[in-house]
Write a protein that holds these residues in place. Structure first.
Motif, PDB file in Angstrom:
ATOM      1  N   VAL A 188       2.833  12.440 -13.812  1.00 49.83           N
ATOM      2  CA  VAL A 188       4.035  13.264 -13.774  1.00 49.83           C
ATOM      3  C   VAL A 188       5.059  12.621 -14.710  1.00 49.83           C
ATOM      4  CG1 VAL A 188       5.922  14.136 -12.325  1.00 49.83           C
ATOM      5  CG2 VAL A 188       3.598  13.942 -11.391  1.00 49.83           C
ATOM      6  N   SER A 189       5.630  13.404 -15.567  1.00 49.71           N
ATOM      7  CA  SER A 189       6.666  12.902 -16.464  1.00 49.71           C
ATOM      8  C   SER A 189       7.790  12.275 -15.644  1.00 49.71           C
ATOM      9  CB  SER A 189       7.222  14.055 -17.306  1.00 49.71           C
ATOM     10  OG  SER A 189       8.507  13.748 -17.800  1.00 49.71           O
ATOM     11  N   GLY A 190       8.264  11.114 -16.086  1.00 52.63           N
ATOM     12  CA  GLY A 190       9.379  10.472 -15.404  1.00 52.63           C
ATOM     13  C   GLY A 190      10.607  11.357 -15.354  1.00 52.63           C
ATOM     14  N   ILE A 191      10.815  12.116 -16.409  1.00 52.74           N
ATOM     15  CA  ILE A 191      11.957  13.033 -16.453  1.00 52.74           C
ATOM     16  C   ILE A 191      11.780  14.134 -15.403  1.00 52.74           C
ATOM     17  CG2 ILE A 191      13.136  14.763 -17.876  1.00 52.74           C
ATOM     18  CD1 ILE A 191      12.472  12.900 -20.298  1.00 52.74           C
ATOM     19  N   ASP A 192      10.576  14.690 -15.323  1.00 52.66           N
ATOM     20  CA  ASP A 192      10.301  15.737 -14.325  1.00 52.66           C
ATOM     21  C   ASP A 192      10.382  15.196 -12.908  1.00 52.66           C
ATOM     22  OD1 ASP A 192       9.910  17.522 -16.397  1.00 52.66           O
ATOM     23  OD2 ASP A 192       7.713  17.391 -16.327  1.00 52.66           O
ATOM     24  N   GLU A 193       9.853  13.983 -12.709  1.00 51.75           N
ATOM     25  CA  GLU A 193       9.863  13.390 -11.380  1.00 51.75           C
ATOM     26  C   GLU A 193      11.293  13.153 -10.913  1.00 51.75           C
ATOM     27  OE1 GLU A 193      10.179  10.657  -8.263  1.00 51.75           O
ATOM     28  OE2 GLU A 193      10.706  10.082 -10.296  1.00 51.75           O
ATOM     29  N   LYS A 194      12.123  12.624 -11.785  1.00 55.83           N
ATOM     30  CA  LYS A 194      13.518  12.370 -11.425  1.00 55.83           C
ATOM     31  C   LYS A 194      14.253  13.675 -11.155  1.00 55.83           C
ATOM     32  CE  LYS A 194      17.645   9.870 -12.628  1.00 55.83           C
ATOM     33  NZ  LYS A 194      18.307   8.932 -13.488  1.00 55.83           N
ATOM     34  N   ALA A 195      14.005  14.700 -11.958  1.00 54.90           N
ATOM     35  CA  ALA A 195      14.649  16.001 -11.771  1.00 54.90           C
ATOM     36  C   ALA A 195      14.269  16.606 -10.408  1.00 54.90           C
ATOM     37  CB  ALA A 195      14.274  16.961 -12.904  1.00 54.90           C
ATOM     38  N   ALA A 196      13.029  16.374  -9.977  1.00 49.99           N
ATOM     39  CA  ALA A 196      12.589  16.910  -8.707  1.00 49.99           C
ATOM     40  C   ALA A 196      13.307  16.224  -7.532  1.00 49.99           C
ATOM     41  CB  ALA A 196      11.073  16.733  -8.558  1.00 49.99           C
ATOM     42  N   ARG A 197      13.755  14.976  -7.733  1.00 50.08           N
ATOM     43  CA  ARG A 197      14.475  14.252  -6.682  1.00 50.08           C
ATOM     44  C   ARG A 197      15.953  14.566  -6.681  1.00 50.08           C
ATOM     45  NH1 ARG A 197      14.259   8.503  -7.568  1.00 50.08           N
ATOM     46  NH2 ARG A 197      13.466   8.840  -9.651  1.00 50.08           N
ATOM     47  N   THR A 198      16.477  15.099  -7.795  1.00 52.33           N
ATOM     48  CA  THR A 198      17.893  15.376  -7.915  1.00 52.33           C
ATOM     49  C   THR A 198      18.220  16.698  -7.259  1.00 52.33           C
ATOM     50  OG1 THR A 198      17.903  14.199 -10.021  1.00 52.33           O
ATOM     51  CG2 THR A 198      19.797  15.596  -9.557  1.00 52.33           C
ATOM     52  N   LYS A 199      19.190  16.649  -6.380  1.00 50.86           N
ATOM     53  CA  LYS A 199      19.616  17.878  -5.691  1.00 50.86           C
ATOM     54  C   LYS A 199      20.996  18.213  -6.171  1.00 50.86           C
ATOM     55  CE  LYS A 199      16.775  16.931  -1.749  1.00 50.86           C
ATOM     56  NZ  LYS A 199      16.677  16.651  -0.367  1.00 50.86           N
ATOM     57  N   ASP A 251       0.833  -1.208   0.000  1.00 57.73           N
ATOM     58  CA  ASP A 251       0.000   0.000   0.000  1.00 57.73           C
ATOM     59  C   ASP A 251       0.867   1.257   0.000  1.00 57.73           C
ATOM     60  OD1 ASP A 251      -2.404  -1.346  -0.179  1.00 57.73           O
ATOM     61  OD2 ASP A 251      -2.758  -1.328   1.991  1.00 57.73           O
ATOM     62  N   ASP A 252       2.005   1.225   0.693  1.00 59.04           N
ATOM     63  CA  ASP A 252       2.935   2.360   0.645  1.00 59.04           C
ATOM     64  C   ASP A 252       3.441   2.569  -0.778  1.00 59.04           C
ATOM     65  OD1 ASP A 252       2.791   2.743   3.460  1.00 59.04           O
ATOM     66  OD2 ASP A 252       4.439   1.324   3.782  1.00 59.04           O
ATOM     67  N   ILE A 253       3.781   1.479  -1.452  1.00 61.22           N
ATOM     68  CA  ILE A 253       4.262   1.559  -2.827  1.00 61.22           C
ATOM     69  C   ILE A 253       3.158   2.056  -3.748  1.00 61.22           C
ATOM     70  CG2 ILE A 253       5.236   0.234  -4.766  1.00 61.22           C
ATOM     71  CD1 ILE A 253       7.106   0.521  -2.253  1.00 61.22           C
ATOM     72  N   ARG A 254       1.959   1.527  -3.567  1.00 55.00           N
ATOM     73  CA  ARG A 254       0.818   1.980  -4.384  1.00 55.00           C
ATOM     74  C   ARG A 254       0.566   3.475  -4.204  1.00 55.00           C
ATOM     75  NH1 ARG A 254      -1.483  -3.120  -2.389  1.00 55.00           N
ATOM     76  NH2 ARG A 254      -1.547  -4.560  -4.145  1.00 55.00           N
ATOM     77  N   ALA A 255       0.660   3.957  -2.973  1.00 50.42           N
ATOM     78  CA  ALA A 255       0.440   5.383  -2.703  1.00 50.42           C
ATOM     79  C   ALA A 255       1.475   6.229  -3.433  1.00 50.42           C
ATOM     80  CB  ALA A 255       0.474   5.656  -1.199  1.00 50.42           C
ATOM     81  N   GLU A 256       2.722   5.783  -3.429  1.00 49.00           N
ATOM     82  CA  GLU A 256       3.781   6.529  -4.130  1.00 49.00           C
ATOM     83  C   GLU A 256       3.540   6.517  -5.636  1.00 49.00           C
ATOM     84  OE1 GLU A 256       7.240   8.821  -4.668  1.00 49.00           O
ATOM     85  OE2 GLU A 256       6.061   8.427  -2.869  1.00 49.00           O
TER      86      GLU A 256
END
Length: 107
Positions: A95-106, A83-88
């Motif tokens: 959300v675009s995978g590219i945008d999602e990854k960019a948001a995680r990159t610091k 359920d935690d995985i499903r929620a994520e």
């Protein structure tokens, strides 16, 4: 409606925590600890990649099944549920995978 097979497997895995490691492979993994469980996930991931590259569908299905099982054991060890995985996944939906990854990159 029938229960999802992965939900059933997750419940079985969680029920085996603390069980006798001499009678249950899952309990044996839990007894060996998080490091060994994580190592098994890594091994199964490599085997899954190799099976994918051989283009043998049956081998890939078998290895992917082993990977999913060991990943569910690791998630249970870390107190993370499907359920935690499903929620994520729901949170990332649309959300675009590219945008999602960019948001995680610091940087």
């Amino acid at each position: 409606m029938a229960e999802d097979t992965l939900d059933t497997l997750e419940a079985t895995i969680r029920a085996r925590r603390g069980a006798d490691p001499t009678t249950s492979y899952t309990a044996k993994l839990f007894a060996k600890g998080r490091g060994k469980i994580a190592q098994k996930v890594g091994e199964e991931a490599v085997e899954t990649v190799i099976a994918a590259l051989t283009e043998d569908k049956a081998a890939l299905v078998g290895e992917a099944t082993d990977l999913m099982f060991h990943l569910l054991v690791l998630l249970a060890e870390c107190d993370v549920s499907l359920d935690d995985i499903r929620a994520e996944i729901r949170q990332r939906e649309g959300v675009s995978g590219i945008d999602e990854k960019a948001a995680r990159t610091k940087d």
